[in-house]
Design a protein around this motif. Structure first.
Motif, PDB file in Angstrom:
ATOM      1  N   THR A  47       0.808  -1.222   0.000  1.00  0.00           N
ATOM      2  CA  THR A  47       0.000   0.000   0.000  1.00  0.00           C
ATOM      3  C   THR A  47       0.841   1.272   0.000  1.00  0.00           C
ATOM      4  O   THR A  47       0.558   2.231  -0.719  1.00  0.00           O
ATOM      5  N   LYS A  48       1.881   1.277   0.806  1.00  0.00           N
ATOM      6  CA  LYS A  48       2.605   2.538   1.002  1.00  0.00           C
ATOM      7  C   LYS A  48       3.389   2.975  -0.234  1.00  0.00           C
ATOM      8  O   LYS A  48       3.890   4.098  -0.266  1.00  0.00           O
ATOM      9  N   TYR A  49       3.494   2.109  -1.232  1.00  0.00           N
ATOM     10  CA  TYR A  49       4.223   2.505  -2.445  1.00  0.00           C
ATOM     11  C   TYR A  49       3.282   3.041  -3.541  1.00  0.00           C
ATOM     12  O   TYR A  49       3.731   3.457  -4.600  1.00  0.00           O
ATOM     13  N   ALA A  50       1.987   2.982  -3.269  1.00  0.00           N
ATOM     14  CA  ALA A  50       1.015   3.292  -4.330  1.00  0.00           C
ATOM     15  C   ALA A  50       1.115   4.746  -4.802  1.00  0.00           C
ATOM     16  O   ALA A  50       1.066   5.015  -6.000  1.00  0.00           O
ATOM     17  N   VAL A  51       1.242   5.679  -3.874  1.00  0.00           N
ATOM     18  CA  VAL A  51       1.296   7.090  -4.274  1.00  0.00           C
ATOM     19  C   VAL A  51       2.537   7.337  -5.140  1.00  0.00           C
ATOM     20  O   VAL A  51       2.472   8.027  -6.166  1.00  0.00           O
ATOM     21  N   ALA A  52       3.647   6.761  -4.736  1.00  0.00           N
ATOM     22  CA  ALA A  52       4.895   6.968  -5.494  1.00  0.00           C
ATOM     23  C   ALA A  52       4.755   6.453  -6.927  1.00  0.00           C
ATOM     24  O   ALA A  52       5.135   7.135  -7.883  1.00  0.00           O
ATOM     25  N   ILE A  53       4.191   5.269  -7.096  1.00  0.00           N
ATOM     26  CA  ILE A  53       4.111   4.756  -8.471  1.00  0.00           C
ATOM     27  C   ILE A  53       3.021   5.473  -9.263  1.00  0.00           C
ATOM     28  O   ILE A  53       3.136   5.644 -10.474  1.00  0.00           O
ATOM     29  N   TYR A  54       1.994   5.941  -8.558  1.00  0.00           N
ATOM     30  CA  TYR A  54       0.956   6.693  -9.263  1.00  0.00           C
ATOM     31  C   TYR A  54       1.544   7.952  -9.883  1.00  0.00           C
ATOM     32  O   TYR A  54       1.247   8.287 -11.027  1.00  0.00           O
ATOM     33  N   TYR A  55       2.406   8.644  -9.130  1.00  0.00           N
ATOM     34  CA  TYR A  55       2.967   9.890  -9.648  1.00  0.00           C
ATOM     35  C   TYR A  55       4.153   9.656 -10.592  1.00  0.00           C
ATOM     36  O   TYR A  55       4.837  10.589 -10.969  1.00  0.00           O
ATOM     37  N   ILE A  56       4.343   8.399 -10.988  1.00  0.00           N
ATOM     38  CA  ILE A  56       5.208   8.073 -12.129  1.00  0.00           C
ATOM     39  C   ILE A  56       4.342   7.667 -13.325  1.00  0.00           C
ATOM     40  O   ILE A  56       4.423   8.238 -14.406  1.00  0.00           O
ATOM     41  N   ILE A  57       3.452   6.682 -13.084  1.00  0.00           N
ATOM     42  CA  ILE A  57       2.670   6.123 -14.196  1.00  0.00           C
ATOM     43  C   ILE A  57       1.695   7.162 -14.760  1.00  0.00           C
ATOM     44  O   ILE A  57       1.592   7.338 -15.975  1.00  0.00           O
ATOM     45  N   MET A  58       0.974   7.840 -13.856  1.00  0.00           N
ATOM     46  CA  MET A  58      -0.026   8.814 -14.328  1.00  0.00           C
ATOM     47  C   MET A  58       0.595   9.949 -15.148  1.00  0.00           C
ATOM     48  O   MET A  58       0.146  10.222 -16.270  1.00  0.00           O
ATOM     49  N   PRO A  59       1.646  10.633 -14.639  1.00  0.00           N
ATOM     50  CA  PRO A  59       2.227  11.712 -15.458  1.00  0.00           C
ATOM     51  C   PRO A  59       2.819  11.201 -16.772  1.00  0.00           C
ATOM     52  O   PRO A  59       2.764  11.903 -17.788  1.00  0.00           O
ATOM     53  N   ALA A  60       3.365   9.983 -16.747  1.00  0.00           N
ATOM     54  CA  ALA A  60       3.926   9.424 -17.980  1.00  0.00           C
ATOM     55  C   ALA A  60       2.832   9.322 -19.042  1.00  0.00           C
ATOM     56  O   ALA A  60       2.996   9.773 -20.185  1.00  0.00           O
ATOM     57  N   GLU A  61       1.682   8.751 -18.646  1.00  0.00           N
ATOM     58  CA  GLU A  61       0.586   8.587 -19.594  1.00  0.00           C
ATOM     59  C   GLU A  61      -0.036   9.942 -19.951  1.00  0.00           C
ATOM     60  O   GLU A  61      -0.397  10.199 -21.101  1.00  0.00           O
ATOM     61  N   LEU A  62      -0.134  10.810 -18.955  1.00  0.00           N
ATOM     62  CA  LEU A  62      -0.712  12.139 -19.178  1.00  0.00           C
ATOM     63  C   LEU A  62       0.128  12.937 -20.169  1.00  0.00           C
ATOM     64  O   LEU A  62      -0.407  13.591 -21.073  1.00  0.00           O
ATOM     65  N   ARG A 116       2.907  18.118 -14.135  1.00  0.00           N
ATOM     66  CA  ARG A 116       2.744  16.687 -14.409  1.00  0.00           C
ATOM     67  C   ARG A 116       3.298  16.315 -15.785  1.00  0.00           C
ATOM     68  O   ARG A 116       3.855  15.231 -15.953  1.00  0.00           O
ATOM     69  N   ILE A 117       3.139  17.184 -16.755  1.00  0.00           N
ATOM     70  CA  ILE A 117       3.711  16.902 -18.076  1.00  0.00           C
ATOM     71  C   ILE A 117       5.235  16.828 -17.954  1.00  0.00           C
ATOM     72  O   ILE A 117       5.877  15.935 -18.524  1.00  0.00           O
ATOM     73  N   LEU A 118       5.811  17.746 -17.188  1.00  0.00           N
ATOM     74  CA  LEU A 118       7.270  17.736 -17.024  1.00  0.00           C
ATOM     75  C   LEU A 118       7.731  16.465 -16.315  1.00  0.00           C
ATOM     76  O   LEU A 118       8.678  15.808 -16.748  1.00  0.00           O
ATOM     77  N   THR A 119       7.024  16.101 -15.249  1.00  0.00           N
ATOM     78  CA  THR A 119       7.389  14.875 -14.538  1.00  0.00           C
ATOM     79  C   THR A 119       7.259  13.670 -15.463  1.00  0.00           C
ATOM     80  O   THR A 119       8.149  12.806 -15.509  1.00  0.00           O
ATOM     81  N   GLY A 120       6.177  13.606 -16.205  1.00  0.00           N
ATOM     82  CA  GLY A 120       5.954  12.483 -17.114  1.00  0.00           C
ATOM     83  C   GLY A 120       7.007  12.403 -18.199  1.00  0.00           C
ATOM     84  O   GLY A 120       7.510  11.315 -18.526  1.00  0.00           O
ATOM     85  N   THR A 121       7.362  13.549 -18.749  1.00  0.00           N
ATOM     86  CA  THR A 121       8.387  13.572 -19.795  1.00  0.00           C
ATOM     87  C   THR A 121       9.723  13.110 -19.216  1.00  0.00           C
ATOM     88  O   THR A 121      10.469  12.358 -19.843  1.00  0.00           O
TER      89      THR A 121
END
Lengths: 490, 120
Positions: free
Chosen positions: A305-320, A362-367
């Motif tokens: 559970t505790k890793y979910a936020v971290a991976i969300y703010y990788i996967i989501m910005p990447a796709e976004l 988020r675009i910058l993080t995703g890029t």
């Protein structure tokens, strides 16, 4: 006064010819007019379309040919759901004047069932946020306390239902964007299994996570809306060819039918120090209600559970960042101010002037996480941890039927409180993101009020495509309690 | 349970006390990433974005403690594979309507954009 009826009650009134769709619509449009300048739940009020649809419903009512229980009932759509001929901004400057040439599948299905569209609701820009403060059209205020946020990103939809300006509203949930505002505004909200509802025509945020679902006053109402929205669509290849149950027909008339023997998992990772004691007390009281009616509570562990936020703010910005590449100022959008030297400069200026700070972040993080050299460390790693989170749930559901948790660690926060601290805002979604990662359905229903009078939500999570069970479990609670029958004074 | 409580409160509280200033990106890097994403960014904004992104990237370091050597990636969750449909033309939108959404001038059914290739 009809505005705080449930959708079911309004539908019954229409069916029995005690309520006329056009009169109901006028009442709600008047309320919307009275309240919206303050609450800012709607970006666009589509009064003309609503009146036209209501008159058509009047005629069907008179000739006993109503299309569905939704026929003639006012509802609302989040402004990232595209509607033909009605401005759909995604709460962004870059789409501020965008009038779509087609309807999203979900809009089409609801309109075909008789939706009277009150308007397009406010959201964080491109659904990027947890508070609706990142809207280019201003913040949505919480109907229970105007100084507080309504949650996000579907804050406008939640506030619109809570304030009695519509009987149901469509939102989207990528990491918690239905559940969080439902909890903050004291309404019921459903995040469906990934693929259950077509995403076609809904502005894409993170394509492996985006889901579309309803808000309403009761779980029964959610069932009525979902059975219209859900199902396979050739325009969205991620919708499986699974039958759509008549969700509203299988709700229990007596709560013990569902609660007796129900195995409820209580994950210890969600009852932790950052959780407000007040919220914990109310969530535990709700679970005790189930237990008193025959359910069995079982402590479980969802260790990743505790890793979910971290991976969300990788996967989501990447796709976004990939999805938002289409806003180039050529096929859609803004005409930038200032001299333009060449096409690259046109992209620069369009996107600089068109996107707000959170979307840019988020675009910058995703890029960044997708760029050469960082792809393995961030993106690939995140996709692997996503597998572990998904397996956490699969293992848990071998022993329990549903999982219950708080929706968020705290009730609605003050407007502006987290605006300069993005990470702090991101952590409000710590309890909602895991189910999104696993693609499984989750419900948020009111289970109490804080000492300050703010609503608190209970999250119920079920296995993939178990919406029918989930709605039964949520409905059973609402037959025993009346948290969902409390309304803000407006 | 006590230890778990502590670990998880880290999850809720991490980053609130400020970012690791020695993080991975600086203003120059931000400008480069912004160029890749085709977003023009003012210099003063680049500094702020660098600070905020570092706080987020720093938070992501907790992933280093997860051993993922034998774990497969999850790219999609609904188990569908190679979804196909018959290759039939279905036209619901008219091209004029789709072109009408563009803010740029149209010339014979096409959007007129600025020259990409320049003359010397």
């Amino acid at each position: 006064m009809n505005k705080f009826l449930t959708l079911r009650e309004a539908a019954r009134g229409i069916d029995e010819k005690k309520i006329k769709p056009s009169e109901l619509t006028e009442e709600l449009l008047a309320e919307t007019g009275r309240l919206n300048s303050d609450l800012n739940a709607y970006i666009t009020v589509s009064a003309e379309e609503a009146r036209r649809a209501a008159l058509a419903a009047d005629a069907r009512q008179a000739s006993d040919s109503l299309l569905s229980p939704l026929d003639g009932v006012p509802g609302a759509l989040k402004d990232i759901v595209n509607t033909k001929g009605v401005r759909s901004t995604s709460a962004s400057r870059i789409l501020a004047d965008f009038v779509p040439p087609y309807d999203a599948t979900v809009a089409r299905r609801l309109l075909d069932a008789g939706l009277v569209l009150v308007g397009k609701t406010n959201t964080d820009e491109f659904a990027c946020g947890g508070s609706t403060e990142h809207s280019a059209f201003g913040v949505t205020r919480n109907p229970w306390d105007r100084e507080r946020v309504a949650g996000g990103s579907s804050g406008g939809s939640a506030a619109a239902v809570a304030a009695g300006t519509c009987f149901y509203a469509v939102g989207t949930d990528t990491g918690g964007s239905i559940r969080l505002p439902a909890s903050f505004c004291g309404v019921s909200g459903l995040k469906v299994s990934y693929g259950r509802v077509s995403r076609s025509g809904v502005t894409a945020m993170a394509s492996s996570l985006d889901t579309i679902g309803p808000f309403a006053r009761t779980v029964e109402d959610l069932a009525l809306v979902l059975e219209v929205m859900a199902g396979q669509d050739w325009k969205d290849a991620t919708t499986p060819p699974r039958e759509v149950p008549r969700y509203s027909m299988s709700l229990p008339d007596r709560p013990e039918k569902v609660m007796r023997g129900l195995r409820i998992g209580v994950p210890k990772e969600y009852f932790v120090e950052g959780l407000s004691p007040e919220v914990e007390k109310m969530v535990r009281a709700a679970m005790a209600e189930y237990e008193e009616n025959g359910a069995v509570l079982k402590e479980i562990s969802l260790p990743y559970t505790k890793y979910a936020v971290a991976i969300y703010y990788i996967i989501m910005p990447a796709e976004l960042s990939a999805n938002l590449a289409r806003y180039d100022g050529i096929r859609y959008g803004l005409k930038p101010e200032g001299e333009i030297s060449d096409i690259i400069d046109q992209y620069y200026k369009t996107r600089d002037q068109g996107f707000g700070p959170e979307v840019k972040r988020r675009i910058l993080t995703g890029t960044y996480v997708l760029s050469a050299g960082y792809f393995d460390a961030y993106y690939r790693k995140a996709l692997k941890v996503r597998t572990l989170i998904k397996q956490d749930f699969e293992k848990a559901f071998e022993d329990v039927d549903v999982i219950m948790t708080p929706v968020s660690p705290n009730p609605a926060f003050k407007i502006g409180e987290k605006m300069n601290d993005p990470l702090s805002m991101y952590l409000e979604d710590a309890f909602t993101i895991p189910a999104s990662m696993a693609g499984i359905p989750a419900l948020s229903i009111p289970c109490g009020f804080s000492a300050e009078g703010l609503p608190v939500g209970l999250q119920i999570i079920a296995p993939q495509y178990a919406e029918e069970k989930l709605l039964q479990v949520g409905h059973a609670y609402q037959t025993l309690t009346d948290w969902h029958r409390r309304f803000p004074k407006l | 349970m006590g230890e778990d409580k502590q670990k998880n409160s880290d999850l809720i509280d991490a980053g609130r006390t400020g970012a690791d200033k020695t993080g991975a990106v600086d203003a120059e890097k931000i400008k480069h990433i912004a160029h890749l994403a085709r977003i023009g960014i003012a210099d003063e904004d680049a500094d702020r974005y660098a600070l905020q992104m570092n706080s987020v990237l720093d938070y992501m370091k907790i992933l280093e403690e997860v051993d993922t050597t034998a774990v497969e990636m999850t790219l999609q969750v609904n188990g569908l594979n190679n979804v196909t449909r018959p290759d039939e033309v279905r036209t619901e939108e008219k091209s004029a309507d789709l072109l009408g959404v563009s803010p740029l001038p149209k010339i014979s059914g096409q959007i007129a954009v600025r020259a990409v290739i320049k003359e010397d």
